[in-house]
Design a protein around this motif. Structure first.
Motif, PDB file in Angstrom:
ATOM      1  N   GLN A   3      -6.847  61.832  80.398  1.00  0.00           N
ATOM      2  CA  GLN A   3      -6.541  60.465  79.988  1.00  0.00           C
ATOM      3  C   GLN A   3      -5.288  60.433  79.121  1.00  0.00           C
ATOM      4  O   GLN A   3      -4.464  59.532  79.251  1.00  0.00           O
ATOM      5  CB  GLN A   3      -7.723  59.857  79.213  1.00  0.00           C
ATOM      6  CG  GLN A   3      -7.413  58.476  78.647  1.00  0.00           C
ATOM      7  CD  GLN A   3      -8.639  57.754  78.149  1.00  0.00           C
ATOM      8  OE1 GLN A   3      -9.549  57.472  78.923  1.00  0.00           O
ATOM      9  NE2 GLN A   3      -8.681  57.455  76.858  1.00  0.00           N
ATOM     10  N   TYR A   4      -5.135  61.422  78.254  1.00  0.00           N
ATOM     11  CA  TYR A   4      -3.961  61.448  77.382  1.00  0.00           C
ATOM     12  C   TYR A   4      -2.678  61.630  78.184  1.00  0.00           C
ATOM     13  O   TYR A   4      -1.698  60.898  78.006  1.00  0.00           O
ATOM     14  CB  TYR A   4      -4.089  62.554  76.348  1.00  0.00           C
ATOM     15  CG  TYR A   4      -2.945  62.554  75.352  1.00  0.00           C
ATOM     16  CD1 TYR A   4      -2.999  61.768  74.213  1.00  0.00           C
ATOM     17  CD2 TYR A   4      -1.813  63.327  75.582  1.00  0.00           C
ATOM     18  CE1 TYR A   4      -1.940  61.740  73.307  1.00  0.00           C
ATOM     19  CE2 TYR A   4      -0.748  63.306  74.688  1.00  0.00           C
ATOM     20  CZ  TYR A   4      -0.819  62.508  73.557  1.00  0.00           C
ATOM     21  OH  TYR A   4       0.238  62.483  72.684  1.00  0.00           O
ATOM     22  N   SER A   6      -2.139  61.091  81.412  1.00  0.00           N
ATOM     23  CA  SER A   6      -1.865  59.925  82.257  1.00  0.00           C
ATOM     24  C   SER A   6      -1.334  58.775  81.411  1.00  0.00           C
ATOM     25  O   SER A   6      -0.457  58.015  81.851  1.00  0.00           O
ATOM     26  CB  SER A   6      -3.133  59.499  83.002  1.00  0.00           C
ATOM     27  OG  SER A   6      -4.142  59.059  82.093  1.00  0.00           O
ATOM     28  N   GLY A   7      -1.834  58.650  80.175  1.00  0.00           N
ATOM     29  CA  GLY A   7      -1.315  57.624  79.279  1.00  0.00           C
ATOM     30  C   GLY A   7       0.146  57.868  78.928  1.00  0.00           C
ATOM     31  O   GLY A   7       0.949  56.929  78.862  1.00  0.00           O
ATOM     32  N   GLU A 239      -1.195  49.842  79.427  1.00  0.00           N
ATOM     33  CA  GLU A 239      -2.270  50.735  79.847  1.00  0.00           C
ATOM     34  C   GLU A 239      -2.090  52.112  79.207  1.00  0.00           C
ATOM     35  O   GLU A 239      -3.061  52.770  78.818  1.00  0.00           O
ATOM     36  CB  GLU A 239      -2.291  50.869  81.371  1.00  0.00           C
ATOM     37  CG  GLU A 239      -3.392  51.781  81.907  1.00  0.00           C
ATOM     38  CD  GLU A 239      -4.790  51.294  81.563  1.00  0.00           C
ATOM     39  OE1 GLU A 239      -5.702  52.143  81.481  1.00  0.00           O
ATOM     40  OE2 GLU A 239      -4.991  50.069  81.377  1.00  0.00           O
ATOM     41  N   HIS A 242      -3.173  51.815  75.754  1.00  0.00           N
ATOM     42  CA  HIS A 242      -4.630  51.750  75.832  1.00  0.00           C
ATOM     43  C   HIS A 242      -5.243  53.149  75.769  1.00  0.00           C
ATOM     44  O   HIS A 242      -6.298  53.365  75.176  1.00  0.00           O
ATOM     45  CB  HIS A 242      -4.980  51.057  77.150  1.00  0.00           C
ATOM     46  CG  HIS A 242      -6.437  50.944  77.448  1.00  0.00           C
ATOM     47  ND1 HIS A 242      -7.133  49.779  77.279  1.00  0.00           N
ATOM     48  CD2 HIS A 242      -7.333  51.831  77.934  1.00  0.00           C
ATOM     49  CE1 HIS A 242      -8.395  49.963  77.643  1.00  0.00           C
ATOM     50  NE2 HIS A 242      -8.536  51.204  78.049  1.00  0.00           N
ATOM     51  N   ARG A 243      -4.537  54.134  76.356  1.00  0.00           N
ATOM     52  CA  ARG A 243      -5.102  55.479  76.465  1.00  0.00           C
ATOM     53  C   ARG A 243      -4.670  56.430  75.343  1.00  0.00           C
ATOM     54  O   ARG A 243      -5.426  57.352  75.003  1.00  0.00           O
ATOM     55  CB  ARG A 243      -4.703  56.095  77.816  1.00  0.00           C
ATOM     56  CG  ARG A 243      -5.201  55.297  79.006  1.00  0.00           C
ATOM     57  CD  ARG A 243      -4.906  55.989  80.316  1.00  0.00           C
ATOM     58  NE  ARG A 243      -5.347  55.168  81.454  1.00  0.00           N
ATOM     59  CZ  ARG A 243      -5.561  55.633  82.671  1.00  0.00           C
ATOM     60  NH1 ARG A 243      -5.381  56.913  82.927  1.00  0.00           N
ATOM     61  NH2 ARG A 243      -5.955  54.822  83.635  1.00  0.00           N
ATOM     62  N   ILE A 244      -3.476  56.240  74.802  1.00  0.00           N
ATOM     63  CA  ILE A 244      -2.963  57.232  73.855  1.00  0.00           C
ATOM     64  C   ILE A 244      -2.732  56.667  72.463  1.00  0.00           C
ATOM     65  O   ILE A 244      -2.467  57.439  71.534  1.00  0.00           O
ATOM     66  CB  ILE A 244      -1.649  57.859  74.358  1.00  0.00           C
ATOM     67  CG1 ILE A 244      -0.544  56.799  74.465  1.00  0.00           C
ATOM     68  CG2 ILE A 244      -1.872  58.577  75.676  1.00  0.00           C
ATOM     69  CD1 ILE A 244       0.789  57.368  74.897  1.00  0.00           C
ATOM     70  N   MET A 297      -7.963  60.952  69.313  1.00  0.00           N
ATOM     71  CA  MET A 297      -8.237  59.570  69.655  1.00  0.00           C
ATOM     72  C   MET A 297      -9.233  58.968  68.680  1.00  0.00           C
ATOM     73  O   MET A 297     -10.347  59.432  68.542  1.00  0.00           O
ATOM     74  CB  MET A 297      -8.751  59.467  71.086  1.00  0.00           C
ATOM     75  CG  MET A 297      -7.784  60.040  72.103  1.00  0.00           C
ATOM     76  SD  MET A 297      -8.411  59.962  73.784  1.00  0.00           S
ATOM     77  CE  MET A 297      -8.334  58.217  74.077  1.00  0.00           C
ATOM     78  N   ILE A 302      -6.813  53.594  68.998  1.00  0.00           N
ATOM     79  CA  ILE A 302      -6.865  53.640  70.447  1.00  0.00           C
ATOM     80  C   ILE A 302      -7.915  52.668  70.960  1.00  0.00           C
ATOM     81  O   ILE A 302      -9.026  52.622  70.480  1.00  0.00           O
ATOM     82  CB  ILE A 302      -7.191  55.073  70.950  1.00  0.00           C
ATOM     83  CG1 ILE A 302      -6.105  56.036  70.448  1.00  0.00           C
ATOM     84  CG2 ILE A 302      -7.311  55.115  72.447  1.00  0.00           C
ATOM     85  CD1 ILE A 302      -6.347  57.467  70.825  1.00  0.00           C
ATOM     86  N   GLN A 304     -10.726  51.328  73.122  1.00  0.00           N
ATOM     87  CA  GLN A 304     -11.782  51.942  73.917  1.00  0.00           C
ATOM     88  C   GLN A 304     -11.808  51.334  75.327  1.00  0.00           C
ATOM     89  O   GLN A 304     -11.442  50.186  75.534  1.00  0.00           O
ATOM     90  CB  GLN A 304     -13.129  51.719  73.223  1.00  0.00           C
ATOM     91  CG  GLN A 304     -13.192  52.288  71.814  1.00  0.00           C
ATOM     92  CD  GLN A 304     -12.958  53.778  71.774  1.00  0.00           C
ATOM     93  OE1 GLN A 304     -13.493  54.502  72.604  1.00  0.00           O
ATOM     94  NE2 GLN A 304     -12.181  54.251  70.821  1.00  0.00           N
ATOM     95  N   THR A 305     -12.263  52.132  76.287  1.00  0.00           N
ATOM     96  CA  THR A 305     -12.225  51.682  77.675  1.00  0.00           C
ATOM     97  C   THR A 305     -13.476  50.929  78.092  1.00  0.00           C
ATOM     98  O   THR A 305     -13.467  50.223  79.077  1.00  0.00           O
ATOM     99  CB  THR A 305     -12.025  52.897  78.608  1.00  0.00           C
ATOM    100  OG1 THR A 305     -13.079  53.840  78.360  1.00  0.00           O
ATOM    101  CG2 THR A 305     -10.696  53.560  78.325  1.00  0.00           C
TER     102      THR A 305
END
Length: 309
Positions: A3-4, A6-7, A239, A242-244, A297, A302, A304-305
């Motif tokens: 996730q990191y 890709s962020g 986005e 959102h992730r990092i 995180m 950050i 949350q998803t």
């Protein structure tokens, strides 16, 4: 891909597309006679409609759930007005009074402001890697924009004012929409924010009144700004944040001047100075540094998803 990582990828690509958009905006403002207010109003209206159309295809009437709760309605209005509209208007206003490089330099005060804000909020000093990344990124942008000469960044009072306001607006749109994106996702939050911001600006700048000189190049530049520089870039960047997290995300936005520099070389025939190459190396080393040493995180930084409604 984690996730990191890709962020990081989403954030960097989004920032690269912003560089293309900024150069296209400079072309329209300085060579085709458009104004920053008119351009931003059209950009936001079109981008908002496109994003909401994509969301409606998937969610149907679910796109209106944003308006169910009073707090969400207030957050959306603040995101649209103080985040997106304010950010884009002040950025393009800075370009109109100077150039895309200068606008980027001034806007890049934002990571420093974000880091200070989060450090005070969390009562914790920034990590060594984050401070190092800021130094590398700011140094790289300075070299790209000035070739190492302090006297070459001569800007007007208007450019300085709009540039500083642009940096503040970046802080807002990095931090303020956290709840909205957490609850409704990036595309839906961004779509409504763009549309509302465009409507607000239209009250003043009236996009239905066509201004400037229009030809194939002008239409192509406008499409680049709307599709690549707004719909895709903002979606990827938010986005990524959102992730990092906002701190690392705003640092990685230093990739923006890279695309602006290379585009000016291939499009305008600008030659690269040795300081440009050093600046590019510094900025790329920032991305590499943050990728190897991810920030832990935390809920305070950050989004949350998992949806909570």
């Amino acid at each position: 891909m984690s996730q990191y990582k890709s962020g990081v990828l989403f954030t960097v690509v989004g920032a690269l597309l912003w560089g293309i958009s900024g150069t296209s905006g400079q072309f329209l403002l300085q060579h085709r006679g458009l104004t920053s207010g008119w351009l931003v109003a059209v950009r936001m209206l079109m981008a908002g409609l496109i994003l909401l159309a994509l969301c409606y295809k998937k969610e149907k009437d679910g796109i209106f759930r944003v308006w169910k709760y009073k707090r969400d309605r207030l957050d959306m209005f603040l995101f649209a007005a103080l985040g997106l509209s304010f950010c884009q208007y002040t950025y393009f206003a800075t370009i109109s009074h100077s150039n895309a490089g200068t606008a980027t330099v001034l806007q890049f005060l934002a990571p420093v402001l974000i880091m200070i804000y989060l450090s005070v909020k969390n009562r914790k000093l920034p990590r060594t890697t984050e401070v190092t990344a800021i130094i590398f990124a700011v140094a790289g942008i300075f070299l790209l924009a000035t070739h190492g000469r302090f006297d070459s960044l001569a800007i007007s009072q208007e450019a300085l004012m709009y540039g500083l306001l642009s940096a503040v607006s970046v802080v807002i749109y990095n931090l303020q929409p956290a709840r909205l994106i957490k609850n409704y996702g990036t595309l839906l939050s961004l779509g409504w924010g763009m549309l509302i911001g465009g409507v607000l600006l239209s009250i003043v700048y009236q996009p239905w009144r066509i201004i400037g000189t229009w030809d194939i190049a002008a239409f192509a530049a406008l499409l680049v700004i709307i599709l690549l520089g707004t719909v895709i870039s903002f979606s990827l960047y938010l986005e990524g944040v959102h992730r990092i997290g906002a701190t690392v995300g705003s640092l990685l936005s230093s990739a923006e001047p890279l695309s602006a520099t290379f585009l000016s070389v291939f499009w305008l025939g600008t030659s690269l100075h040795w300081t440009d190459l050093v600046g590019i190396a510094l900025i790329l080393s920032t991305v590499f540094l943050l990728t190897l040493k991810p920030k832990p995180m935390k809920s305070s930084d950050i989004i949350q998803t998992e949806p909570n409604i």
